[in-house]
Motif scaffolding. Structure first.
Motif, mmCIF file in Angstrom:
data_model
loop_
_atom_site.group_PDB
_atom_site.id
_atom_site.type_symbol
_atom_site.label_atom_id
_atom_site.label_comp_id
_atom_site.label_asym_id
_atom_site.label_seq_id
_atom_site.Cartn_x
_atom_site.Cartn_y
_atom_site.Cartn_z
ATOM 1 N N SER A 1 -11.279 -5.541 -4.604
ATOM 2 C CA SER A 1 -12.594 -6.181 -4.635
ATOM 3 C C SER A 1 -12.429 -7.631 -4.215
ATOM 4 C CB SER A 1 -13.187 -6.113 -6.047
ATOM 5 O OG SER A 1 -14.353 -6.914 -6.147
ATOM 6 N N ASP A 2 -13.334 -8.123 -3.381
ATOM 7 C CA ASP A 2 -13.298 -9.540 -3.005
ATOM 8 C C ASP A 2 -14.466 -10.310 -3.616
ATOM 9 O OD1 ASP A 2 -15.457 -8.679 -1.498
ATOM 10 O OD2 ASP A 2 -14.510 -9.060 0.451
ATOM 11 N N ASN A 3 -15.139 -9.691 -4.618
ATOM 12 C CA ASN A 3 -16.244 -10.374 -5.292
ATOM 13 C C ASN A 3 -16.166 -10.178 -6.809
ATOM 14 O OD1 ASN A 3 -16.965 -7.687 -5.440
ATOM 15 N ND2 ASN A 3 -18.717 -7.872 -4.066
ATOM 16 N N GLN A 4 -14.943 -10.357 -7.318
ATOM 17 C CA GLN A 4 -14.695 -10.359 -8.759
ATOM 18 C C GLN A 4 -15.103 -9.054 -9.445
ATOM 19 O OE1 GLN A 4 -16.389 -13.914 -10.492
ATOM 20 N NE2 GLN A 4 -15.263 -15.268 -9.125
ATOM 21 N N GLY A 5 -14.889 -7.954 -8.780
ATOM 22 C CA GLY A 5 -15.099 -6.666 -9.399
ATOM 23 C C GLY A 5 -16.493 -6.111 -9.321
ATOM 24 N N GLU A 6 -17.358 -6.696 -8.513
ATOM 25 C CA GLU A 6 -18.707 -6.140 -8.366
ATOM 26 C C GLU A 6 -18.704 -4.867 -7.531
ATOM 27 O OE1 GLU A 6 -21.745 -8.725 -7.106
ATOM 28 O OE2 GLU A 6 -21.421 -10.218 -8.663
ATOM 29 N N GLU A 7 -17.749 -4.761 -6.599
ATOM 30 C CA GLU A 7 -17.641 -3.582 -5.751
ATOM 31 C C GLU A 7 -16.197 -3.453 -5.286
ATOM 32 O OE1 GLU A 7 -20.557 -4.575 -2.872
ATOM 33 O OE2 GLU A 7 -19.240 -5.887 -1.726
ATOM 34 N N TYR A 8 -15.799 -2.229 -4.980
ATOM 35 C CA TYR A 8 -14.406 -1.956 -4.626
ATOM 36 C C TYR A 8 -14.318 -1.141 -3.344
ATOM 37 C CZ TYR A 8 -12.937 -3.569 -9.236
ATOM 38 O OH TYR A 8 -12.694 -4.340 -10.343
ATOM 39 N N VAL A 9 -13.206 -1.313 -2.649
ATOM 40 C CA VAL A 9 -12.848 -0.496 -1.494
ATOM 41 C C VAL A 9 -11.546 0.219 -1.812
ATOM 42 C CG1 VAL A 9 -12.206 -0.484 0.936
ATOM 43 C CG2 VAL A 9 -13.981 -2.055 0.134
ATOM 44 N N ASP A 10 -11.559 1.536 -1.712
ATOM 45 C CA ASP A 10 -10.357 2.345 -1.891
ATOM 46 C C ASP A 10 -9.495 2.197 -0.643
ATOM 47 O OD1 ASP A 10 -8.467 4.419 -2.032
ATOM 48 O OD2 ASP A 10 -9.824 5.707 -3.161
ATOM 49 N N ARG A 11 -8.281 1.656 -0.806
ATOM 50 C CA ARG A 11 -7.403 1.348 0.330
ATOM 51 C C ARG A 11 -6.411 2.462 0.646
ATOM 52 N NH1 ARG A 11 -9.738 -2.777 3.160
ATOM 53 N NH2 ARG A 11 -10.552 -4.335 1.688
ATOM 54 N N GLY A 12 -6.457 3.578 -0.080
ATOM 55 C CA GLY A 12 -5.552 4.675 0.218
ATOM 56 C C GLY A 12 -4.233 4.556 -0.516
ATOM 57 N N PHE A 13 -3.147 5.001 0.123
ATOM 58 C CA PHE A 13 -1.871 5.059 -0.585
ATOM 59 C C PHE A 13 -1.012 3.834 -0.333
ATOM 60 C CE2 PHE A 13 -1.130 7.317 3.447
ATOM 61 C CZ PHE A 13 0.035 6.740 3.902
ATOM 62 N N LEU A 14 -0.161 3.547 -1.319
ATOM 63 C CA LEU A 14 0.811 2.464 -1.191
ATOM 64 C C LEU A 14 1.941 2.920 -0.282
ATOM 65 C CD1 LEU A 14 1.698 -0.379 -2.353
ATOM 66 C CD2 LEU A 14 3.127 0.955 -3.944
ATOM 67 N N PRO A 15 2.229 2.206 0.819
ATOM 68 C CA PRO A 15 3.292 2.645 1.732
ATOM 69 C C PRO A 15 4.662 2.640 1.054
ATOM 70 C CG PRO A 15 1.879 0.987 2.757
ATOM 71 C CD PRO A 15 1.532 1.006 1.309
ATOM 72 N N SER A 16 5.493 3.593 1.424
ATOM 73 C CA SER A 16 6.845 3.657 0.859
ATOM 74 C C SER A 16 7.933 3.518 1.904
ATOM 75 C CB SER A 16 7.036 4.986 0.108
ATOM 76 O OG SER A 16 6.965 6.085 0.992
ATOM 77 N N ALA A 17 7.584 3.404 3.196
ATOM 78 C CA ALA A 17 8.587 3.383 4.265
ATOM 79 C C ALA A 17 9.425 2.111 4.219
ATOM 80 C CB ALA A 17 7.899 3.500 5.624
ATOM 81 N N THR A 18 10.732 2.280 4.361
ATOM 82 C CA THR A 18 11.683 1.175 4.483
ATOM 83 C C THR A 18 12.629 1.513 5.629
ATOM 84 O OG1 THR A 18 13.369 2.108 3.010
ATOM 85 C CG2 THR A 18 11.575 0.866 1.968
ATOM 86 N N ALA A 19 13.719 0.777 5.733
ATOM 87 C CA ALA A 19 14.728 1.085 6.744
ATOM 88 C C ALA A 19 15.412 2.414 6.453
ATOM 89 C CB ALA A 19 15.768 -0.037 6.792
ATOM 90 N N ASN A 20 15.362 2.860 5.204
ATOM 91 C CA ASN A 20 15.912 4.170 4.862
ATOM 92 C C ASN A 20 14.993 5.260 5.388
ATOM 93 O OD1 ASN A 20 17.975 2.884 3.465
ATOM 94 N ND2 ASN A 20 16.867 2.959 1.528
ATOM 95 N N PRO A 21 15.540 6.404 5.782
ATOM 96 C CA PRO A 21 14.694 7.426 6.411
ATOM 97 C C PRO A 21 13.770 8.158 5.445
ATOM 98 C CG PRO A 21 16.959 8.190 6.246
ATOM 99 C CD PRO A 21 16.971 6.748 5.842
ATOM 100 N N GLN A 22 14.104 8.176 4.141
ATOM 101 C CA GLN A 22 13.285 8.916 3.192
ATOM 102 C C GLN A 22 13.111 8.112 1.906
ATOM 103 O OE1 GLN A 22 15.335 12.640 2.772
ATOM 104 N NE2 GLN A 22 14.754 13.349 4.799
#
Length: 581
Positions: free
Chosen positions: A171-192
């Protein structure tokens, strides 16, 4: 009265920052078999644990082990669904905000997770969002949560090489509304890689947010599977997060790192403390038994690099008392002191469970003596409350007053406990849960008597009681007021249906208001999502105040289970949030 509106992001299946070319690449049986091979170490570790030891794992950990033990089912879905997914994605990936009718805040909380995509992967899995952590800096708010839908989204986006059980909304207005951003990325230099859940978020400024999680990865030369705690960093107010960095990592053949917590030092925002529990089967410290330890990793450069683990307390699960520890909390005092609390289970303490505390004068300094905070009697049957809701982890939150007023530096810890009302049913005891708070005004050297936060009288006329459990806590950094939110069953005398309640204290935690947040109570039905452990209902929901001291009040996110209906094939946990003063 100010009006609120809801915003959720509609994505076809996966958030739009993944290119269509990546998603349309076909996952192969060979790739999935390679992932299975990497999961052998944690699966073998889990199989070595006793049933009692497994009970002590966090909800996020149990979901992770549940997923890898049922990997063959994921393989079937991945191989069967790849062509259908490619067809459904069509021309590519987009993220389109959907405006939802405005809702008066006094009549209900705000939607945080996006329910429109819950059943994109069918009615059997991928629709659970719960166990929330909230961070608030200025206008920006980030709510993180466990999200089974993220598992499928990240899997199909990366050919199941980089999995995520973590979601987040902003939320960019102190919690009045929210946007679901999906999943937290897990990719690194490791393949899995696999970010496994147990989310905790914190912020250093309106632009800089941190997100910690359980993490499975590997090192190479030679190949070593690693159990880890990751920290991901955002520099754009939580809109997106970078690659996870391991704050602590150990050999997954002999360790499992669980139940992370995180805090940023407001006096020096480059300092970050992460605590966790090390389930240790290396038999190095404890030659004949499992070791559990509360450990801390420190960063002095904004999460880029991390110190070696610092052991705060460790225990060997052995006679005569069979001690173990779990559920650490960490918070900074205004002075920069580092406060850590956790729960000790042992037959050597009066009630079998005790919340304990230790403090270091600054990050990197040695911790002082371990101090007892409160003896706890487990709620429900000692493991779960009515309805099969796991609630064995009694300690739920810690917050420190930074108001600069007379209460400055006061440390508050919240937990649930059944000391006040227990009842036998044909000789079988049941402990009705209350939300409790305890405080220290002298840096944790001594602690006052616990105070009950929920004010409903018990027993009822029927002789029964109702549960109030899983409290979260924050302190208003401007006024010193204390805010607490919890799950509450007072509106159902059968002690099944659940509401969300919040309250605040203007007298340093001596008394609390009690305000119902949910419009209607909901059934705590769980175990309907094939991706989550059947006993899972989340372990905690935090409460936040503005870390920058620009706005008064509190924000608390929580889960609500939607009943089965026309658009909900099965009971469906979603995340909502409310602002309160």
């Amino acid at each position: 009265m100010k009006r609120m509106k809801l915003v959720v992001a509609i994505s076809v299946l996966i958030i739009g920052f993944f290119s269509a070319a990546v998603v349309q690449a076909q996952v192969t049986k060979k790739q999935l078999d390679a992932v299975r091979a990497n999961f052998k170490a944690p699966q073998d570790f889990y199989n070595k644990l006793s049933d009692e030891q497994r009970k002590r794992l966090s909800g996020g950990a149990l979901n992770f082990f549940h997923a890898i033990q049922n990997w063959s089912q994921s393989e079937k879905v991945a191989l069967a669904g790849k062509n259908a997914l490619k067809s459904k994605l069509g021309g590519g990936l987009t993220s389109m905000p959907l405006l939802v009718p405005k809702v008066e805040p006094s009549f209900g909380p705000v939607q945080v997770s996006n329910p429109a995509t819950d059943f994109d992967f069918g009615p059997s899995s991928g629709f659970t969002q719960s166990e929330t952590s909230t961070a608030w800096c200025g206008n920006n708010v980030v709510v993180a949560y466990n999200d089974s839908g993220s598992y499928w989204e990240s899997g199909f986006a990366t050919n199941f090489q980089n999995l995520s059980f973590n979601g987040f909304s902003t939320s960019d207005n102190q919690g009045e509304e929210y946007v679901d951003r999906g999943f937290l990325p897990s990719a690194t230099a490791n393949p899995q890689n696999f970010v496994e859940g147990d989310p905790v978020v914190a912020c250093a400024s309106a632009s800089t947010f941190y997100y910690s999680s359980l993490f499975f990865t590997a090192s190479f030369s030679p190949f070593t599977p690693l159990t880890a705690i990751s920290v991901s960093k955002s520099t754009n107010g939580g809109t997106s997060f970078g690659a996870p960095v391991s704050a602590a990592a150990k050999d997954a053949n002999t360790h499992f790192l669980d139940k992370d917590w995180m805090a940023v030092n407001p006096a020096n925002p480059n300092q970050i403390a992460v605590t966790y529990t090390d389930f240790d089967l290396s038999f190095t410290v404890c030659p004949t038994s499992e070791r559990t330890a509360i450990e801390l990793a420190a960063s002095f450069d904004g999460g880029n690099t991390w110190s070696a683990p610092q052991v705060i307390f460790e225990a060997c699960f052995a006679p005569p008392n069979f001690p173990s520890v779990q559920g650490s909390q960490v918070a900074f005092s205004p002075s920069g002191a580092v406060n850590v609390a956790y729960e000790l289970s042992s037959s050597g303490v009066p009630t079998g469970r005790q919340i304990e505390f230790a403090q270091a004068l600054n990050l990197g300094a040695p911790f002082g003596a371990i101090m007892p905070v409160a003896d706890v009697i487990g709620v429900g049957d000692g493991f779960a409350v009515q309805g099969g809701i796991r609630a064995f982890l009694d300690i739920q939150g810690m917050a420190v007053d930074r108001s600069g007023l007379s209460t400055n530096g006061t440390i508050y810890i919240v937990f649930h406990d059944s000391t006040n009302f227990r009842k036998g049913f044909d000789g079988v005891p049941y402990g009705y849960s209350d939300a409790m708070i305890v405080k220290s005004s002298n840096n944790g050297v001594t602690w006052g008597a616990p105070v009950q936060v929920n004010t409903n009288p018990e027993p009822l006329a029927s002789g029964l009681g109702t549960d109030a459990y899983m409290p979260g806590v924050a302190v208003d950094n401007s006024t010193g007021e204390v805010g607490v939110c919890w799950y509450d069953r007072r509106n159902d005398q059968l002690n099944f249906l659940v509401d969300r309640f919040c309250g605040h204290s203007t007298d340093a935690g001596a008394t609390f208001t009690n305000v119902r947040v949910t419009r209607e109570n909901f059934p705590p039905i769980h175990g309907t999502d094939d991706l989550v452990n059947p006993s899972y209902f989340g372990d905690y929901d935090t409460v936040a105040s503005d870390a920058l001291k620009t706005t008064r009040g509190f924000i608390g996110a929580f889960q609500v289970v939607k009943r089965e209906g026309r658009h909900t094939p099965v009971p469906n946990p979603d995340v909502k949030a409310n602002n309160f003063n």
